[in-house]
Design a protein around this motif. Sequence first.
Motif, PDB file in Angstrom:
ATOM      1  N   PHE A   1       9.397  13.058 -17.478  1.00 31.62           N
ATOM      2  CA  PHE A   1       9.375  14.431 -16.973  1.00 31.62           C
ATOM      3  C   PHE A   1      10.317  14.577 -15.779  1.00 31.62           C
ATOM      4  O   PHE A   1      11.058  15.556 -15.679  1.00 31.62           O
ATOM      5  CB  PHE A   1       7.954  14.818 -16.563  1.00 31.62           C
ATOM      6  CG  PHE A   1       7.869  16.114 -15.807  1.00 31.62           C
ATOM      7  CD1 PHE A   1       7.999  17.331 -16.467  1.00 31.62           C
ATOM      8  CD2 PHE A   1       7.674  16.128 -14.426  1.00 31.62           C
ATOM      9  CE1 PHE A   1       7.952  18.536 -15.769  1.00 31.62           C
ATOM     10  CE2 PHE A   1       7.619  17.316 -13.725  1.00 31.62           C
ATOM     11  CZ  PHE A   1       7.757  18.529 -14.397  1.00 31.62           C
ATOM     12  N   ILE A   2      10.285  13.603 -14.887  1.00 33.76           N
ATOM     13  CA  ILE A   2      11.134  13.646 -13.698  1.00 33.76           C
ATOM     14  C   ILE A   2      12.610  13.685 -14.080  1.00 33.76           C
ATOM     15  O   ILE A   2      13.375  14.522 -13.595  1.00 33.76           O
ATOM     16  CB  ILE A   2      10.847  12.436 -12.785  1.00 33.76           C
ATOM     17  CG1 ILE A   2       9.441  12.535 -12.189  1.00 33.76           C
ATOM     18  CG2 ILE A   2      11.885  12.348 -11.659  1.00 33.76           C
ATOM     19  CD1 ILE A   2       8.996  11.275 -11.477  1.00 33.76           C
TER      20      ILE A   2
ATOM     21  N   LEU B   1       0.829  -1.209   0.000  1.00 27.68           N
ATOM     22  CA  LEU B   1       0.000   0.000   0.000  1.00 27.68           C
ATOM     23  C   LEU B   1       0.864   1.261   0.000  1.00 27.68           C
ATOM     24  O   LEU B   1       0.500   2.272  -0.616  1.00 27.68           O
ATOM     25  CB  LEU B   1      -0.917   0.002   1.224  1.00 27.68           C
ATOM     26  CG  LEU B   1      -2.091  -0.977   1.178  1.00 27.68           C
ATOM     27  CD1 LEU B   1      -2.785  -1.047   2.540  1.00 27.68           C
ATOM     28  CD2 LEU B   1      -3.094  -0.559   0.101  1.00 27.68           C
ATOM     29  N   ALA B   2       1.998   1.208   0.675  1.00 26.37           N
ATOM     30  CA  ALA B   2       2.893   2.363   0.729  1.00 26.37           C
ATOM     31  C   ALA B   2       3.673   2.538  -0.573  1.00 26.37           C
ATOM     32  O   ALA B   2       4.111   3.646  -0.897  1.00 26.37           O
ATOM     33  CB  ALA B   2       3.860   2.224   1.897  1.00 26.37           C
ATOM     34  N   MET B   3       3.851   1.465  -1.329  1.00 32.26           N
ATOM     35  CA  MET B   3       4.635   1.510  -2.556  1.00 32.26           C
ATOM     36  C   MET B   3       3.826   1.923  -3.785  1.00 32.26           C
ATOM     37  O   MET B   3       4.347   2.572  -4.692  1.00 32.26           O
ATOM     38  CB  MET B   3       5.272   0.139  -2.823  1.00 32.26           C
ATOM     39  CG  MET B   3       6.373  -0.250  -1.878  1.00 32.26           C
ATOM     40  SD  MET B   3       6.870  -1.979  -2.127  1.00 32.26           S
ATOM     41  CE  MET B   3       7.267  -1.964  -3.879  1.00 32.26           C
ATOM     42  N   ILE B   4       2.556   1.535  -3.826  1.00 30.74           N
ATOM     43  CA  ILE B   4       1.745   1.704  -5.034  1.00 30.74           C
ATOM     44  C   ILE B   4       1.684   3.148  -5.531  1.00 30.74           C
ATOM     45  O   ILE B   4       1.896   3.404  -6.734  1.00 30.74           O
ATOM     46  CB  ILE B   4       0.326   1.139  -4.806  1.00 30.74           C
ATOM     47  CG1 ILE B   4       0.381  -0.389  -4.795  1.00 30.74           C
ATOM     48  CG2 ILE B   4      -0.626   1.627  -5.898  1.00 30.74           C
ATOM     49  CD1 ILE B   4      -0.960  -1.043  -4.487  1.00 30.74           C
ATOM     50  N   PRO B   5       1.378   4.147  -4.682  1.00 29.61           N
ATOM     51  CA  PRO B   5       1.250   5.518  -5.208  1.00 29.61           C
ATOM     52  C   PRO B   5       2.493   6.009  -5.944  1.00 29.61           C
ATOM     53  O   PRO B   5       2.402   6.516  -7.072  1.00 29.61           O
ATOM     54  CB  PRO B   5       0.965   6.342  -3.947  1.00 29.61           C
ATOM     55  CG  PRO B   5       0.334   5.382  -3.003  1.00 29.61           C
ATOM     56  CD  PRO B   5       1.061   4.087  -3.240  1.00 29.61           C
ATOM     57  N   ALA B   6       3.660   5.886  -5.314  1.00 32.37           N
ATOM     58  CA  ALA B   6       4.893   6.374  -5.937  1.00 32.37           C
ATOM     59  C   ALA B   6       5.229   5.595  -7.200  1.00 32.37           C
ATOM     60  O   ALA B   6       5.732   6.166  -8.178  1.00 32.37           O
ATOM     61  CB  ALA B   6       6.051   6.296  -4.946  1.00 32.37           C
ATOM     62  N   LEU B   7       4.952   4.302  -7.203  1.00 30.77           N
ATOM     63  CA  LEU B   7       5.218   3.485  -8.388  1.00 30.77           C
ATOM     64  C   LEU B   7       4.373   3.947  -9.564  1.00 30.77           C
ATOM     65  O   LEU B   7       4.869   4.093 -10.686  1.00 30.77           O
ATOM     66  CB  LEU B   7       4.936   2.006  -8.086  1.00 30.77           C
ATOM     67  CG  LEU B   7       5.125   1.029  -9.253  1.00 30.77           C
ATOM     68  CD1 LEU B   7       6.556   1.064  -9.754  1.00 30.77           C
ATOM     69  CD2 LEU B   7       4.735  -0.392  -8.839  1.00 30.77           C
ATOM     70  N   VAL B   8       3.095   4.191  -9.321  1.00 28.55           N
ATOM     71  CA  VAL B   8       2.187   4.642 -10.380  1.00 28.55           C
ATOM     72  C   VAL B   8       2.632   6.004 -10.916  1.00 28.55           C
ATOM     73  O   VAL B   8       2.714   6.217 -12.139  1.00 28.55           O
ATOM     74  CB  VAL B   8       0.741   4.720  -9.853  1.00 28.55           C
ATOM     75  CG1 VAL B   8      -0.162   5.381 -10.889  1.00 28.55           C
ATOM     76  CG2 VAL B   8       0.221   3.329  -9.519  1.00 28.55           C
ATOM     77  N   VAL B   9       2.917   6.937 -10.005  1.00 29.99           N
ATOM     78  CA  VAL B   9       3.334   8.281 -10.426  1.00 29.99           C
ATOM     79  C   VAL B   9       4.645   8.217 -11.198  1.00 29.99           C
ATOM     80  O   VAL B   9       4.815   8.902 -12.214  1.00 29.99           O
ATOM     81  CB  VAL B   9       3.463   9.214  -9.207  1.00 29.99           C
ATOM     82  CG1 VAL B   9       4.053  10.563  -9.629  1.00 29.99           C
ATOM     83  CG2 VAL B   9       2.101   9.423  -8.550  1.00 29.99           C
ATOM     84  N   TYR B  10       5.583   7.382 -10.733  1.00 26.02           N
ATOM     85  CA  TYR B  10       6.868   7.261 -11.411  1.00 26.02           C
ATOM     86  C   TYR B  10       6.692   6.735 -12.839  1.00 26.02           C
ATOM     87  O   TYR B  10       7.293   7.258 -13.779  1.00 26.02           O
ATOM     88  CB  TYR B  10       7.792   6.339 -10.627  1.00 26.02           C
ATOM     89  CG  TYR B  10       9.126   6.105 -11.309  1.00 26.02           C
ATOM     90  CD1 TYR B  10      10.116   7.080 -11.279  1.00 26.02           C
ATOM     91  CD2 TYR B  10       9.387   4.928 -12.009  1.00 26.02           C
ATOM     92  CE1 TYR B  10      11.335   6.887 -11.923  1.00 26.02           C
ATOM     93  CE2 TYR B  10      10.598   4.723 -12.652  1.00 26.02           C
ATOM     94  CZ  TYR B  10      11.566   5.708 -12.607  1.00 26.02           C
ATOM     95  OH  TYR B  10      12.769   5.507 -13.256  1.00 26.02           O
ATOM     96  N   LEU B  11       5.874   5.717 -12.996  1.00 25.70           N
ATOM     97  CA  LEU B  11       5.661   5.145 -14.325  1.00 25.70           C
ATOM     98  C   LEU B  11       5.004   6.148 -15.266  1.00 25.70           C
ATOM     99  O   LEU B  11       5.298   6.181 -16.468  1.00 25.70           O
ATOM    100  CB  LEU B  11       4.793   3.880 -14.220  1.00 25.70           C
ATOM    101  CG  LEU B  11       5.457   2.668 -13.553  1.00 25.70           C
ATOM    102  CD1 LEU B  11       4.456   1.535 -13.395  1.00 25.70           C
ATOM    103  CD2 LEU B  11       6.658   2.188 -14.370  1.00 25.70           C
TER     104      LEU B  11
END
Length: 266
Positions: free
Chosen positions: A104-105, A89-99
């Motif tokens: 851009f990043i 649950l802690a990993m999913i948000p950053a993984l989605v945003v990164y992909l």
Amino acid sequence: MSDLFSSIILGIVEGLTEFLPVSSTGHLILVSDLIGFDEDWTTTFKIVIQLGAVMAVLILYWKRYLGIAKDVVTFKLTPNKLNVFHLVLAMIPALVVYLLAKDFIKNDLFGPKPVLISLIVGGILMIVAARVKRKITAEETDDITYKQAFGIGLFQCLALWPGFSRSGSTISGGLLLGTSQKAAADFTFIISVPVMLGATVLDMYDSRDMLTSDRLVLFLIGFIAAFVVAMIAVVTFLNLIKRLRLEWFAVYRFVIAILFFIFVIL
């Protein structure tokens, strides 16, 4: 300055800053700019050597990771004990945003000016998190709920902006969501291993054309330097981050940003 010496310097910087809420990536970018180690392939280098420092966390928390793995195998997954669902649950948000935003990043945020801005903005968040009073519902990591884990994961998305700091954003998020600073710090370090493993693997795959044999040597040297320094510093820094109020780290971030802006950018 030779690439070999530069890789050692950056490995040391990474090992010293990975466990503090001052942004290891931000420091790597600023130091790279100072020593002239700033080519297309060095962005991947800066990401990969972070894995060296993160491996120190794997060694430090090996019993915790072993316990989490054992609970998965034996199907003993309960909400009132830190388990694999908290990590996912802690990993999913950053993984989605990164992909969704990785180009851009890497193309727009990996530079001195974006880092200086994020150092300031991240410092402000840390001050707010430290001063806003919240009822503490999670004194230890095992007290962290699934909802809090996901919320901390959302704050971790901010760390995709170099200079913001993964530990700074997640510890701030934990404080705002009702965890103690100790619980937030422990949880931050525990989730750093799978997060950085995933980010490094994805980035190395995307940048596989840049991983030539001569560069692999530099990657390895930077990795080893970061790992060795991190192993020496990890215990001291983990105790430090659990005890010092976030405002002190925010002040450091402001000072670094101002000094770099005055003496380098202007």
